[in-house]
Scaffold this active site. Sequence first.
Site, PDB file in Angstrom:
ATOM      1  N   GLU A 195      41.957  63.819  59.489  1.00  0.00           N
ATOM      2  CA  GLU A 195      41.348  62.438  59.401  1.00  0.00           C
ATOM      3  C   GLU A 195      40.196  62.858  58.253  1.00  0.00           C
ATOM      4  O   GLU A 195      39.497  63.779  58.136  1.00  0.00           O
ATOM      5  CB  GLU A 195      41.008  61.800  60.372  1.00  0.00           C
TER       6      GLU A 195
ATOM      7  N   CYS B 184      41.027  56.501  62.810  1.00  0.00           N
ATOM      8  CA  CYS B 184      40.467  55.029  62.528  1.00  0.00           C
ATOM      9  C   CYS B 184      40.510  54.784  60.966  1.00  0.00           C
ATOM     10  O   CYS B 184      41.098  53.647  60.563  1.00  0.00           O
ATOM     11  CB  CYS B 184      39.221  54.909  62.730  1.00  0.00           C
TER      12      CYS B 184
ATOM     13  N   ASN C 143      47.167  53.157  65.378  1.00  0.00           N
ATOM     14  CA  ASN C 143      45.948  54.143  65.919  1.00  0.00           C
ATOM     15  C   ASN C 143      45.214  53.402  66.978  1.00  0.00           C
ATOM     16  O   ASN C 143      44.466  52.761  66.547  1.00  0.00           O
ATOM     17  CB  ASN C 143      45.100  54.588  64.707  1.00  0.00           C
ATOM     18  N   GLU C 144      45.288  53.954  68.038  1.00  0.00           N
ATOM     19  CA  GLU C 144      44.821  53.544  69.222  1.00  0.00           C
ATOM     20  C   GLU C 144      44.124  51.907  69.095  1.00  0.00           C
ATOM     21  O   GLU C 144      43.312  51.790  69.515  1.00  0.00           O
ATOM     22  CB  GLU C 144      43.513  54.385  69.667  1.00  0.00           C
TER      23      GLU C 144
END
Length: 686
Positions: A60, A285, A415-416
């Site tokens: 990321e 994120c 994503n989560e």
Amino acid sequence: MAKQFFEKNHSQLRFHCWCICLSLWLSFTINLSTYAQPKNTLIPKTAKKISTDLFGLFFEDINYAADGGLYAELIQNRSFEYSPTDNRQWHPLSFWEYITPGFSYGSFNVETNQPVHINNPHYAVLNIEHIGTVPPRTGGNAQQPLPASITTGRPGVGIKNSGFGNIVVKKGEGFTFSVFAKQLSVSPVDIYVSLQNTKGKVLAESKIVIDKKSWSNYSTSLIADENCDSTQVVLLATSKGKLALDVLSLFPQNTFKNRPNGLRKDLAQLLADMKPAFIRFPGGCLAHGDGVGNMYRWKNTIGPLEQRVEQKNLWGYHQTAGLGYYEYFQFCEDIGAKPLPVLPAAVSCQNSGGTWRVGGTGQQALPMEEMKDYIQEVLDLVEWANGSASSTWGAKRAAAGHPTPFNLKYIGIGNEDKITPEFEQRFKMIHDAVKAKYPDIELIGTSGPFHSGEDFDKGWKLANDLKVAVVDEHYYVQPEWLIANQYRYDNYNRNAGKVYLGEYASWGNKQYNAITEALFMTGLERNGDVVSMASYAPLFAKQNFTQWTTDMIFFNNSDYYLTPNYHVQKMFSANQGDYYVDGIILKDNLDSLVGSSCVYNSKSGDIIVKLVNAGNTTKSVKIDLSAFKAVGIAGTKTILSASADAKNGFESKNIVQPVSEQIAIAKNFEQSLPPMSFTLIKVNTQ
Ligand code: AHR
């Protein structure tokens, strides 16, 4: 007629038949000797098939991992797209300094009315009104230092950039400088491009003449003639005139695999050395973004650099998209890892707008009327990656230099995320469309940011209802949690979706953290039939530019150090198997501080035994390899051992590092495990 033909050709036919029989027999014999090797018969009865993609990487752009990190570009804010939305102090001219040596004058400003491309709206205009003269430096003033505004012996009007913190060059190192420029004045403009130290000493220099009245790319090569840790890139116009500038780039010529627009060689090599089965990108994120307008849209990140869409990085800085989907896929291919792109599930991060601090907007969902186009964007990714060079999107991949497909197999959706009705609705729409068009693509669902709780349960339920192949779990935990939960997957449902442990780490980069991760990872291997993938997170952190404290590799502009966590991850990922073999290691099963696993790699014929002691006293285990019919008499033993608090740093890189040695191997032997250690024994079955 047929009879005549047969009689005439009889002997010829017999000869042909004989030849065919001979070649069949030969190929059968060769096949036997090539493929029916003992390797296949060597798989013990207690072995179970496990995922061949178990250990991979999470990448990321957090902690300056991409821009200013793995992506090798050295100029910061190369396209004048920095803005206060990235960071309150920033604007389009941030990290650029206007210079007028020799008492020259002019102006330097930002414009937007005729950009190089609509996706790249800001550019700089340099107006050179007067070229001065450097005052003679003889007599009384010869010893005096030059004023800061006079950074070169040459008068002119220009700009300079010091990169991401500093630019480090080595003697003899080659760079490509390139720029999009447009002559705005009647006459062409001469520009000297140089690398200089902070005192204005020129380390490399080249001249370009901006003589085209439409946006054009100019490039030149620079070779540094000495080492310098604080180099500046200087562009100095030495003739009167006016010009527009954009996408100024200083790129090392020596990138990983020499790819243009490629990756920093030393950092990329560290990842290649891990032999990861896959790489997940672009986040985290970063993938679902800070609000729907900030979602990572893959189409914005491919194609010519000047046409990519830059945007704010939700970790408090800026994304150039110079490291975009093409570069990610290329890197995966270069190191033999499967690409695992994670696309937003058409909702943004639940922390959008800074929810956790000031009460932001929370999760935002793409309006329903935009979903058709969004779903098409997801489908187009598969065509871009896997379609033929004559397909619409495959042609774009081919135009970028990759006519053959990238063989995309996995796509993460979300994503989560917080599992809201908006999320569920959009996830299902994307899921159904992809499965209908590309049934072979394995979709990966998501289950919130924690190892349990409401989003975790809802995420799993949704995924199982839709029969999603794999579900992404995330957890950052204390080391003790990893010890207590090392059996987490032993009782997971084997008839539901498989697990992708997409982000996990214990909070810390000490030996104790790494060893508890190793202990937990033996549980991942033991359950490699239900855990199909796992990746530690985050991967990179730049010194002084870090937003997340616990990371795998720390670096600055010229150096790096590896954490004990990196060594553990590498020992697992470079030593994967396709079978888990039970009953090889005899240990005290009540001792929760000792973990072990044994895998067999049927391609290489390697037996790999991993033994972890997370306790403070020496332990001992017995190894019985007799389930394997043939075992080599020598093997390799690698130990990562240090005190619980030991850690590495820039000044102490090798406090914790694995040590390997050749050892004799018996079918039965006892292995002692030092306190706080991870031991890996590898032996071949030849
Ligand atoms: O790995 C750092 C962050 O942790 C990721 O961006 C996010 O998915 C998680 O919360």
